[in-house]
Design a protein around this motif. Sequence first.
Motif, short mmCIF file in Angstrom:
data_model
loop_
_atom_site.label_atom_id
_atom_site.label_comp_id
_atom_site.label_asym_id
_atom_site.label_seq_id
_atom_site.Cartn_x
_atom_site.Cartn_y
_atom_site.Cartn_z
N LEU A 62 53.01 11.80 -3.96
CA LEU A 62 52.74 11.94 -2.51
C LEU A 62 52.76 13.74 -1.86
O LEU A 62 52.21 14.17 -1.25
CB LEU A 62 54.24 12.10 -1.61
N ARG A 63 53.66 14.47 -2.39
CA ARG A 63 53.25 16.23 -2.98
C ARG A 63 52.58 16.73 -2.94
O ARG A 63 52.26 17.32 -2.22
CB ARG A 63 54.69 16.65 -3.46
N ASP A 64 51.20 16.14 -3.54
CA ASP A 64 50.32 17.22 -4.11
C ASP A 64 49.67 16.84 -2.83
O ASP A 64 48.67 17.20 -2.68
CB ASP A 64 49.73 16.77 -5.69
N HIS A 65 49.17 15.76 -2.27
CA HIS A 65 47.94 15.28 -1.32
C HIS A 65 48.94 16.28 -0.78
O HIS A 65 47.95 16.66 0.33
CB HIS A 65 48.58 13.55 -1.20
N ALA A 66 49.66 16.19 0.21
CA ALA A 66 50.66 16.57 1.33
C ALA A 66 49.91 18.17 0.88
O ALA A 66 49.29 19.29 2.32
CB ALA A 66 51.98 16.50 1.18
N ARG A 67 50.15 18.51 -0.23
CA ARG A 67 50.17 20.43 -0.44
C ARG A 67 48.77 20.58 -0.35
O ARG A 67 47.76 21.44 0.09
CB ARG A 67 50.36 20.45 -1.89
N ALA A 68 47.64 19.69 -0.93
CA ALA A 68 46.10 19.77 -0.75
C ALA A 68 45.79 19.77 0.49
O ALA A 68 44.17 20.39 1.14
CB ALA A 68 45.23 18.59 -1.35
N SER A 69 46.03 18.37 1.51
CA SER A 69 45.57 18.83 3.26
C SER A 69 47.00 19.69 3.82
O SER A 69 46.34 19.40 4.90
CB SER A 69 45.94 17.05 3.44
N ASN A 70 47.19 20.59 2.91
CA ASN A 70 48.18 21.28 4.15
C ASN A 70 49.26 20.16 4.96
O ASN A 70 48.97 20.39 6.69
CB ASN A 70 47.41 22.28 4.20
N ARG A 71 50.01 19.24 4.92
CA ARG A 71 50.85 18.70 5.51
C ARG A 71 52.06 18.57 4.86
O ARG A 71 51.98 18.48 3.66
CB ARG A 71 49.79 17.08 5.64
N ARG A 72 53.36 17.98 6.05
CA ARG A 72 54.22 18.00 5.00
C ARG A 72 53.97 16.10 4.71
O ARG A 72 53.96 15.31 5.03
CB ARG A 72 55.74 17.79 6.13
N VAL A 73 55.00 16.16 3.13
CA VAL A 73 55.31 15.03 2.71
C VAL A 73 55.70 13.81 3.99
O VAL A 73 55.33 12.77 3.07
CB VAL A 73 56.73 15.51 1.41
N VAL A 74 56.35 14.20 4.59
CA VAL A 74 57.09 12.92 5.53
C VAL A 74 55.86 12.27 6.12
O VAL A 74 55.51 11.38 6.31
CB VAL A 74 57.80 13.25 6.46
N ASP A 75 54.53 12.84 6.61
CA ASP A 75 53.81 12.81 7.28
C ASP A 75 52.75 12.24 6.40
O ASP A 75 52.42 11.19 6.63
CB ASP A 75 52.64 14.08 7.99
N VAL A 76 52.22 12.59 4.85
CA VAL A 76 51.58 11.82 4.33
C VAL A 76 52.11 10.88 3.78
O VAL A 76 51.32 9.12 3.81
CB VAL A 76 51.58 12.48 2.91
N ALA A 77 53.67 10.52 4.08
CA ALA A 77 53.89 9.14 3.66
C ALA A 77 53.76 8.21 4.48
O ALA A 77 53.65 6.94 3.96
CB ALA A 77 56.02 9.41 3.02
N GLN A 78 53.77 8.69 5.34
CA GLN A 78 53.83 7.72 7.25
C GLN A 78 52.82 7.26 6.89
O GLN A 78 51.91 5.72 7.14
CB GLN A 78 54.20 8.60 8.44
N SER A 79 51.41 8.15 6.37
CA SER A 79 50.07 7.79 6.69
C SER A 79 50.19 5.97 5.45
O SER A 79 49.60 5.71 5.85
CB SER A 79 49.29 8.96 6.55
N VAL A 80 50.82 6.99 4.69
CA VAL A 80 50.65 5.84 3.27
C VAL A 80 51.10 4.38 4.08
O VAL A 80 50.82 3.38 3.73
CB VAL A 80 51.55 6.13 2.15
N LEU A 81 52.05 4.15 4.54
CA LEU A 81 52.59 3.03 5.67
C LEU A 81 51.56 2.39 6.47
O LEU A 81 51.93 1.66 6.43
CB LEU A 81 54.28 3.03 5.76
N ASP A 82 51.67 3.39 7.12
CA ASP A 82 50.21 2.54 8.65
C ASP A 82 49.00 2.69 7.89
O ASP A 82 48.46 1.69 8.56
CB ASP A 82 49.61 3.87 8.92
#
Length: 91
Positions: A62-82
């Motif tokens: 989650l953290r690596d994906h957030a960093r690579a896409s310049n997003r917050r971890v919680v936003d990436v996590a929400q995308s995973v849930l969605d």
Amino acid sequence: MDPESVQGAIEVAIRRYREARRLTEKVEQLESALERRAVIERAKGVLMERHSVSDREAFERLRDHARASNRRVVDVAQSVLDGHALLPKQP
């Protein structure tokens, strides 16, 4: 009531109001943090199940994906849930 006691009562009321407002803001901050944490934990669970990884590895993804896409971890996590950004399997 004399003016001094009225002034004192007003000052006490103002202090209490400010303290109540500060506490309300703190409660809102803590509730928000708890909600973000819950989203991250649920997303980690999805990743752990889908990719057979540990808790730590799921968070790192989650953290690596957030960093690579310049997003917050919680936003990436929400995308995973969605279901929009299910992280691809890594070899």
